[in-house]
Design a protein around this motif. Structure first.
Motif, PDB file in Angstrom:
ATOM      1  N   ALA A  41       9.331   8.237  29.885  1.00 25.52           N
ATOM      2  CA  ALA A  41       9.809   7.337  30.810  1.00 25.52           C
ATOM      3  C   ALA A  41      11.298   7.155  30.909  1.00 25.52           C
ATOM      4  N   GLU A  42      11.605   7.360  32.253  1.00 22.46           N
ATOM      5  CA  GLU A  42      13.106   7.494  32.568  1.00 22.46           C
ATOM      6  C   GLU A  42      13.546   6.136  33.390  1.00 22.46           C
ATOM      7  N   TYR A  43      14.520   5.412  33.173  1.00 23.46           N
ATOM      8  CA  TYR A  43      14.783   4.471  33.919  1.00 23.46           C
ATOM      9  C   TYR A  43      16.392   4.451  34.080  1.00 23.46           C
ATOM     10  N   ALA A  44      16.527   5.029  35.239  1.00 22.62           N
ATOM     11  CA  ALA A  44      18.029   5.501  35.508  1.00 22.62           C
ATOM     12  C   ALA A  44      18.917   4.057  35.726  1.00 22.62           C
ATOM     13  N   VAL A  45      18.387   3.115  36.527  1.00 26.74           N
ATOM     14  CA  VAL A  45      19.292   1.956  36.806  1.00 26.74           C
ATOM     15  C   VAL A  45      20.001   1.576  35.472  1.00 26.74           C
ATOM     16  N   ARG A  46      19.428   1.488  34.421  1.00 21.93           N
ATOM     17  CA  ARG A  46      20.319   1.305  33.274  1.00 21.93           C
ATOM     18  C   ARG A  46      20.334   2.357  32.281  1.00 21.93           C
ATOM     19  N   GLY A  47      20.672   3.754  32.852  1.00 18.00           N
ATOM     20  CA  GLY A  47      20.645   4.802  32.042  1.00 18.00           C
ATOM     21  C   GLY A  47      22.113   5.292  31.577  1.00 18.00           C
ATOM     22  N   LYS A  48      22.262   6.556  31.938  1.00 17.01           N
ATOM     23  CA  LYS A  48      23.698   7.014  31.529  1.00 17.01           C
ATOM     24  C   LYS A  48      24.740   6.546  31.955  1.00 17.01           C
ATOM     25  N   LEU A  49      24.645   6.224  33.188  1.00 13.23           N
ATOM     26  CA  LEU A  49      25.879   5.614  33.800  1.00 13.23           C
ATOM     27  C   LEU A  49      25.966   4.199  33.150  1.00 13.23           C
ATOM     28  N   TYR A  50      25.056   3.670  33.128  1.00 13.26           N
ATOM     29  CA  TYR A  50      25.315   2.144  32.529  1.00 13.26           C
ATOM     30  C   TYR A  50      25.702   2.253  31.189  1.00 13.26           C
ATOM     31  N   ALA A  51      25.198   3.128  30.385  1.00 13.57           N
ATOM     32  CA  ALA A  51      25.713   3.348  29.089  1.00 13.57           C
ATOM     33  C   ALA A  51      27.353   3.729  29.031  1.00 13.57           C
ATOM     34  N   ALA A  52      27.541   4.553  29.894  1.00 12.44           N
ATOM     35  CA  ALA A  52      29.068   4.873  29.896  1.00 12.44           C
ATOM     36  C   ALA A  52      29.909   3.791  30.393  1.00 12.44           C
ATOM     37  N   ASP A 177      -5.278   9.801  37.539  1.00 18.92           N
ATOM     38  CA  ASP A 177      -5.123   8.834  38.603  1.00 18.92           C
ATOM     39  C   ASP A 177      -3.804   8.833  39.031  1.00 18.92           C
ATOM     40  N   GLY A 178      -3.494   8.990  40.322  1.00 20.09           N
ATOM     41  CA  GLY A 178      -1.991   9.283  40.811  1.00 20.09           C
ATOM     42  C   GLY A 178      -1.566   8.084  41.732  1.00 20.09           C
ATOM     43  N   VAL A 179      -0.389   7.820  41.223  1.00 23.49           N
ATOM     44  CA  VAL A 179       0.434   6.779  42.344  1.00 23.49           C
ATOM     45  C   VAL A 179       1.289   7.445  42.966  1.00 23.49           C
ATOM     46  N   MET A 180       1.363   7.217  44.348  1.00 27.15           N
ATOM     47  CA  MET A 180       2.129   8.087  45.293  1.00 27.15           C
ATOM     48  C   MET A 180       3.340   6.871  45.536  1.00 27.15           C
ATOM     49  N   MET A 181       4.621   7.660  45.328  1.00 27.94           N
ATOM     50  CA  MET A 181       5.693   6.573  45.485  1.00 27.94           C
ATOM     51  C   MET A 181       6.739   7.474  46.120  1.00 27.94           C
ATOM     52  N   PRO A 182       7.548   6.639  47.059  1.00 29.61           N
ATOM     53  CA  PRO A 182       8.673   7.586  47.623  1.00 29.61           C
ATOM     54  C   PRO A 182       9.912   8.293  46.998  1.00 29.61           C
ATOM     55  N   ILE A 183      10.214   9.343  47.637  1.00 32.82           N
ATOM     56  CA  ILE A 183      11.615  10.015  47.008  1.00 32.82           C
ATOM     57  C   ILE A 183      12.565   9.579  47.945  1.00 32.82           C
ATOM     58  N   PRO A 184      13.647   8.939  47.769  1.00 37.66           N
ATOM     59  CA  PRO A 184      13.892   8.318  46.708  1.00 37.66           C
ATOM     60  C   PRO A 184      13.053   7.084  46.694  1.00 37.66           C
ATOM     61  N   GLN A 185      12.956   6.613  45.167  1.00 38.08           N
ATOM     62  CA  GLN A 185      12.318   5.363  44.956  1.00 38.08           C
ATOM     63  C   GLN A 185      13.029   4.619  43.694  1.00 38.08           C
ATOM     64  N   TYR A 186      12.788   3.503  43.783  1.00 38.31           N
ATOM     65  CA  TYR A 186      13.341   2.550  42.826  1.00 38.31           C
ATOM     66  C   TYR A 186      12.450   3.163  41.486  1.00 38.31           C
ATOM     67  N   PRO A 187      13.338   3.425  40.440  1.00 44.72           N
ATOM     68  CA  PRO A 187      12.831   3.998  39.333  1.00 44.72           C
ATOM     69  C   PRO A 187      11.703   3.129  38.527  1.00 44.72           C
ATOM     70  N   LEU A 188      11.784   2.098  38.674  1.00 45.25           N
ATOM     71  CA  LEU A 188      10.908   1.177  38.035  1.00 45.25           C
ATOM     72  C   LEU A 188       9.355   1.809  38.183  1.00 45.25           C
ATOM     73  N   TYR A 189       9.127   2.299  39.203  1.00 46.41           N
ATOM     74  CA  TYR A 189       7.790   2.841  39.644  1.00 46.41           C
ATOM     75  C   TYR A 189       7.460   3.930  38.707  1.00 46.41           C
ATOM     76  N   SER A 190       8.420   5.136  38.877  1.00 47.95           N
ATOM     77  CA  SER A 190       7.834   6.105  38.141  1.00 47.95           C
ATOM     78  C   SER A 190       7.888   5.963  36.585  1.00 47.95           C
ATOM     79  N   ALA A 191       8.657   5.125  36.149  1.00 43.63           N
ATOM     80  CA  ALA A 191       8.867   4.817  34.754  1.00 43.63           C
ATOM     81  C   ALA A 191       7.463   4.020  34.207  1.00 43.63           C
ATOM     82  N   THR A 192       7.214   3.303  35.248  1.00 45.67           N
ATOM     83  CA  THR A 192       5.792   2.297  34.761  1.00 45.67           C
ATOM     84  C   THR A 192       4.601   3.246  34.941  1.00 45.67           C
ATOM     85  N   VAL A 193       4.518   4.179  35.966  1.00 46.08           N
ATOM     86  CA  VAL A 193       3.427   4.916  35.880  1.00 46.08           C
ATOM     87  C   VAL A 193       3.487   5.893  34.676  1.00 46.08           C
ATOM     88  N   GLU A 194       4.654   6.337  34.238  1.00 45.38           N
ATOM     89  CA  GLU A 194       4.468   7.264  33.106  1.00 45.38           C
ATOM     90  C   GLU A 194       4.081   6.449  31.897  1.00 45.38           C
TER      91      GLU A 194
END
Lengths: 501, 501
Positions: A41-52, A177-194
């Motif tokens: 699971a990837e969560y970009a909002v608090r990802g590499k940039l946040y760490a930097a 089971d698929g979850v359709m989500m917009p691109i771009p999307q708030y990454p909570l969704y992709s991370a949660t589905v993963e």
């Protein structure tokens, strides 16, 4: 944790070796041996940039965090009325002194009402939330849409993310089971589905059409998924959009609802930015519930709908409360029972957050002593956000190789940047994605922390970043100066936008 | 939801039929088509008895809820000092008036300190929790145990259940991963493991030995699991015990830690009742962290430990705050990073709850203006709980066919009842488990809502129920009268305890 618990470490390693531990570290749990859905699971909002940004902050340098929609962290003042009510409920002896404290009588009355309803803010409530608050939510929805809402279809949670996760967990059985989500999307969704071991199925929003939804694109995404053995059973729509700032039209909403009914897909409507509306005349917020209600009278739409809302956004901006609700519509009652059971495993959401949801849904009205100040504070924040939204998008559009859709709602701008080939090459050499590289340079040179578009998803070979519109207006001249001079320098350094790949 | 959304229902069914919906209801999501792990999970604390109690309450009859450890719902007054601090942080203009409000200066000082640390209680904090609070937690653990704790090993969550779920999710990969848990156990654990698609592996607590842990029984459970293709990787220990009221000895703790190291099993220590101690001289609370520290100096124990604590229990009893922390010890730093990432998907736990965790861990000390009242209130609650714990167990032991271990800690009594064969037969005919039948009868005749032992697990052919010790002392005579006369009548009706199966 190595070495943090004192002088035991050398000896621990010895014991681990004797025990023949798996893996080099000797731990039972290692990155390789834990749940790989979590690792993936990837969560970009608090990802590499946040760490930097954190590292930069620790080094004593200035950081302007525009990576998370967290208005009060950037100096937005809380609205007075709900804070007064909550203080009284927290420490009831204050009620007797309210008058001398300048706390209006309606705040006292509301505090008494909540205190009677919850017993104590220190007590667990029913797992789906306090009954009074759920009634206030249902009344709010009914007033907003003109269609009835049932308090027993409303659930209160510690933030909208908890509700989204819980409903995903209920619906998703496995990779098929698929979850359709917009691109771009708030990454909570992709991370949660993963994490839930489902499969994410992206559909592109149409940047050339104000990030609107295109039914043909939904069909394309659905059919591609089916061809690969995945059946979409949920579609996530974020309206108003995050990170796009779009707000869907009634026609678009109805098309999506009918598409869901045709395709037998459940609709998760993330409507948390419903009061962050900056062009109410031409682009008002319309809920999916309202569109469903209108369809019900004519085209008879059976779409199962779950809609999420929160006190974290809008003019309240009370992110730290973790107050949210979701409403289920057309959902099978036995499934609702299972959702209730899942919620009951965590007993109760936090009561302060529940009360805030009630206060959001039943605010002071004209004639109430608190109304004038409340109204002034709320409008002032929305007006200010509106000025910032328009100005930021306008500024981006003056920058070389940058295009930004008008921000008509939510809290974000998501400009597209045409990066010069030399910048893309420099990113490759530094081991970063091109947009990540741009954002890291921006952070390094200006202290502004944004999130690269790759964290939200974007069309191949396009690059974006997301910034909130939340820095206070007093800082805006400075921030715009930083953005524009950084960008000009960056483009000079790497040869400009014309040198397109 | 059927029929709740107005007059659409008939038309909806038509559309569903046209669409050829799966299942009779036409819904995409039905009980049969959702995640079956969710459907299978059982959560007894808010199960059949709770539903019956709710129905009773709706019918206007009295219900005495002793099914959940929710002290403030039963009239326990909140401790004054932390409420004062939280009210000031919630509505900072009150600080100037604190003196005239009779709020002591140390409460104001603490409020200022927290406000500076969090910015606003309406702002998201770092996803693992506010740094000041985590430092206060680490200092508390260090003082409590005499071994150092690192603030970066501490995570704040919306209640302990969230932390437990999150750590389970990280560790469990599938059915082949076992989670050992006590029988009887707090059903959060079995339900969570089911939802996570792991396998629960029960080990029996020794009722004949004050519900202590028996290493040979741990081996038995471990080996049985392995023989069935399941490898235990987590063991849950609830100490002080829920529902048993037991408190483990240092010797027992060390044996368990060494067993974990030998078997390569991670220890989840649910230590949420650590201040609910009623025989501090002979049965003090000792943390696993402290036992691990002592072992580290001699037997060098590498056990990976996660310990959970909360503001919901103890004398604070602030369940509605959803304030909790967990500490990871000996856990691989890369796994800690994954836990941090998972937490970051929910952005932040609620800030009021975080502040309460800080106030629990750094309470007023002698010399502080707030200390005398704080100390008096805390002691008064613990002393009262102690009286109730002892009295309740003593009463149960006077009842025919009932045996109850002394309640030396936590908030529960878990008496064993020898049910007459005629009662067991009557239960069968009514479609209930025997202990469920007993508890439903108790509810029906007295209004007292307890939880049947089958909800926690118990040895075959033994029957128990769990009651909290929380009803206020003013109600105790009445409650004890209800219990004893109900029980006597029940036993008369079904032929008494001697007629054992």
């Amino acid at each position: 944790m190595e070495g943090r618990t004192g002088g035991m470490e050398g000896k621990l390693v010895m014991v681990r070796q004797e025990l023949g531990g798996a893996g080099g570290s000797g731990h039972v749990l290692t990155r390789d041996s834990i749940n790989q859905n979590v690792v993936q699971a990837e969560y970009a909002v608090r990802g590499k940039l946040y760490a930097a940004a954190q590292a930069r902050s620790k080094a004593g340098k200035q950081v302007i965090l525009t990576n998370v929609g967290n208005p009060q962290a950037l100096g937005q003042k809380p609205i007075t009325f709900p804070r007064q009510v909550l203080a009284l409920v927290t420490h009831p002896p204050l009620m007797e002194r309210a008058k001398s404290l300048g706390i209006p009588s309606d705040a006292v009355q509301r505090a008494q009402e909540y205190l009677a309803a919850v017993g104590s803010t220190g007590a667990y409530q029913d797992s789906r939330g306090n009954a009074l608050v759920r009634k206030q939510v249902a009344d709010f929805i009914t007033r907003r849409d003109g269609f009835p809402a049932d308090p027993d279809s409303v659930f209160l949670t510690d933030g909208a993310g908890v509700g989204i996760t819980l409903c995903m967990r209920t619906a998703i059985r496995g990779r098929h089971d698929g979850v359709m989500m917009p691109i771009p999307q708030y990454p909570l969704y992709s991370a949660t589905v993963e994490v839930m071991n489902g499969t994410k199925v992206g559909y592109f929003l149409d940047e050339s059409n104000e990030w609107g939804m295109d039914i043909a694109e939904l069909d394309r995404a659905y059919n591609d998924a089916v061809a690969s053995g995945v059946t979409p059973r949920i579609i996530v729509v974020i309206n108003p959009g995050n990170p796009t700032g779009m707000c869907l039209t009634m026609e678009n909403l109805k098309d999506v609802l009918m598409w869901c009914a045709r395709r037998r897909v459940v609709l998760f409507a993330d409507e948390v930015y419903q009061t962050n509306i900056y062009k109410p005349d031409t682009r008002p917020f319309i809920s999916f519930k309202k569109a469903l209600g209108e369809l019900g009278g004519s085209a008879q739409c059976s779409t199962e709908l779950v809609s999420f809302n929160t006190v974290s956004k809008g003019a309240l901006g009370e992110c730290g409360r973790r107050g949210a609700y979701f409403e289920v519509v057309n959902v099978d009652s036995k499934v609702v029972d299972e959702i209730y059971k899942l919620l009951s495993m965590n007993l109760s959401s936090n009561v302060d957050g529940q009360i805030y949801v009630g206060l959001m849904c039943q605010p002071p009205v004209p004639g109430d002593p608190s109304f004038p100040l409340y109204n002034m504070e709320m409008n002032s924040i929305i007006e200010s956000l509106k000025r910032r939204a328009l100005r930021l998008a306008r500024t981006f559009n003056t920058m070389e190789g940058v295009q930004c859709t008008e921000v008509t709602s939510s809290m974000y701008a998501f400009p597209q940047i045409t990066l010069p080939p030399a910048a893309i090459e420099a990113a490759r050499q530094a081991g970063h994605k091109p947009d990540e590289f741009y954002c890291l340079e921006l952070l390094d040179q200006t202290g502004i922390c944004v999130v690269p578009g790759s964290g939200f998803g974007q069309k191949d070979s396009t690059f974006h970043f997301r910034t909130t519109i939340l820095p206070p207006e007093s800082m805006f001249d400075d921030i715009i100066e930083r953005f524009t001079s950084f960008h000009a320098k960056f483009m000079r350094q790497y040869g400009g936008a014309k040198a397109k790949l």
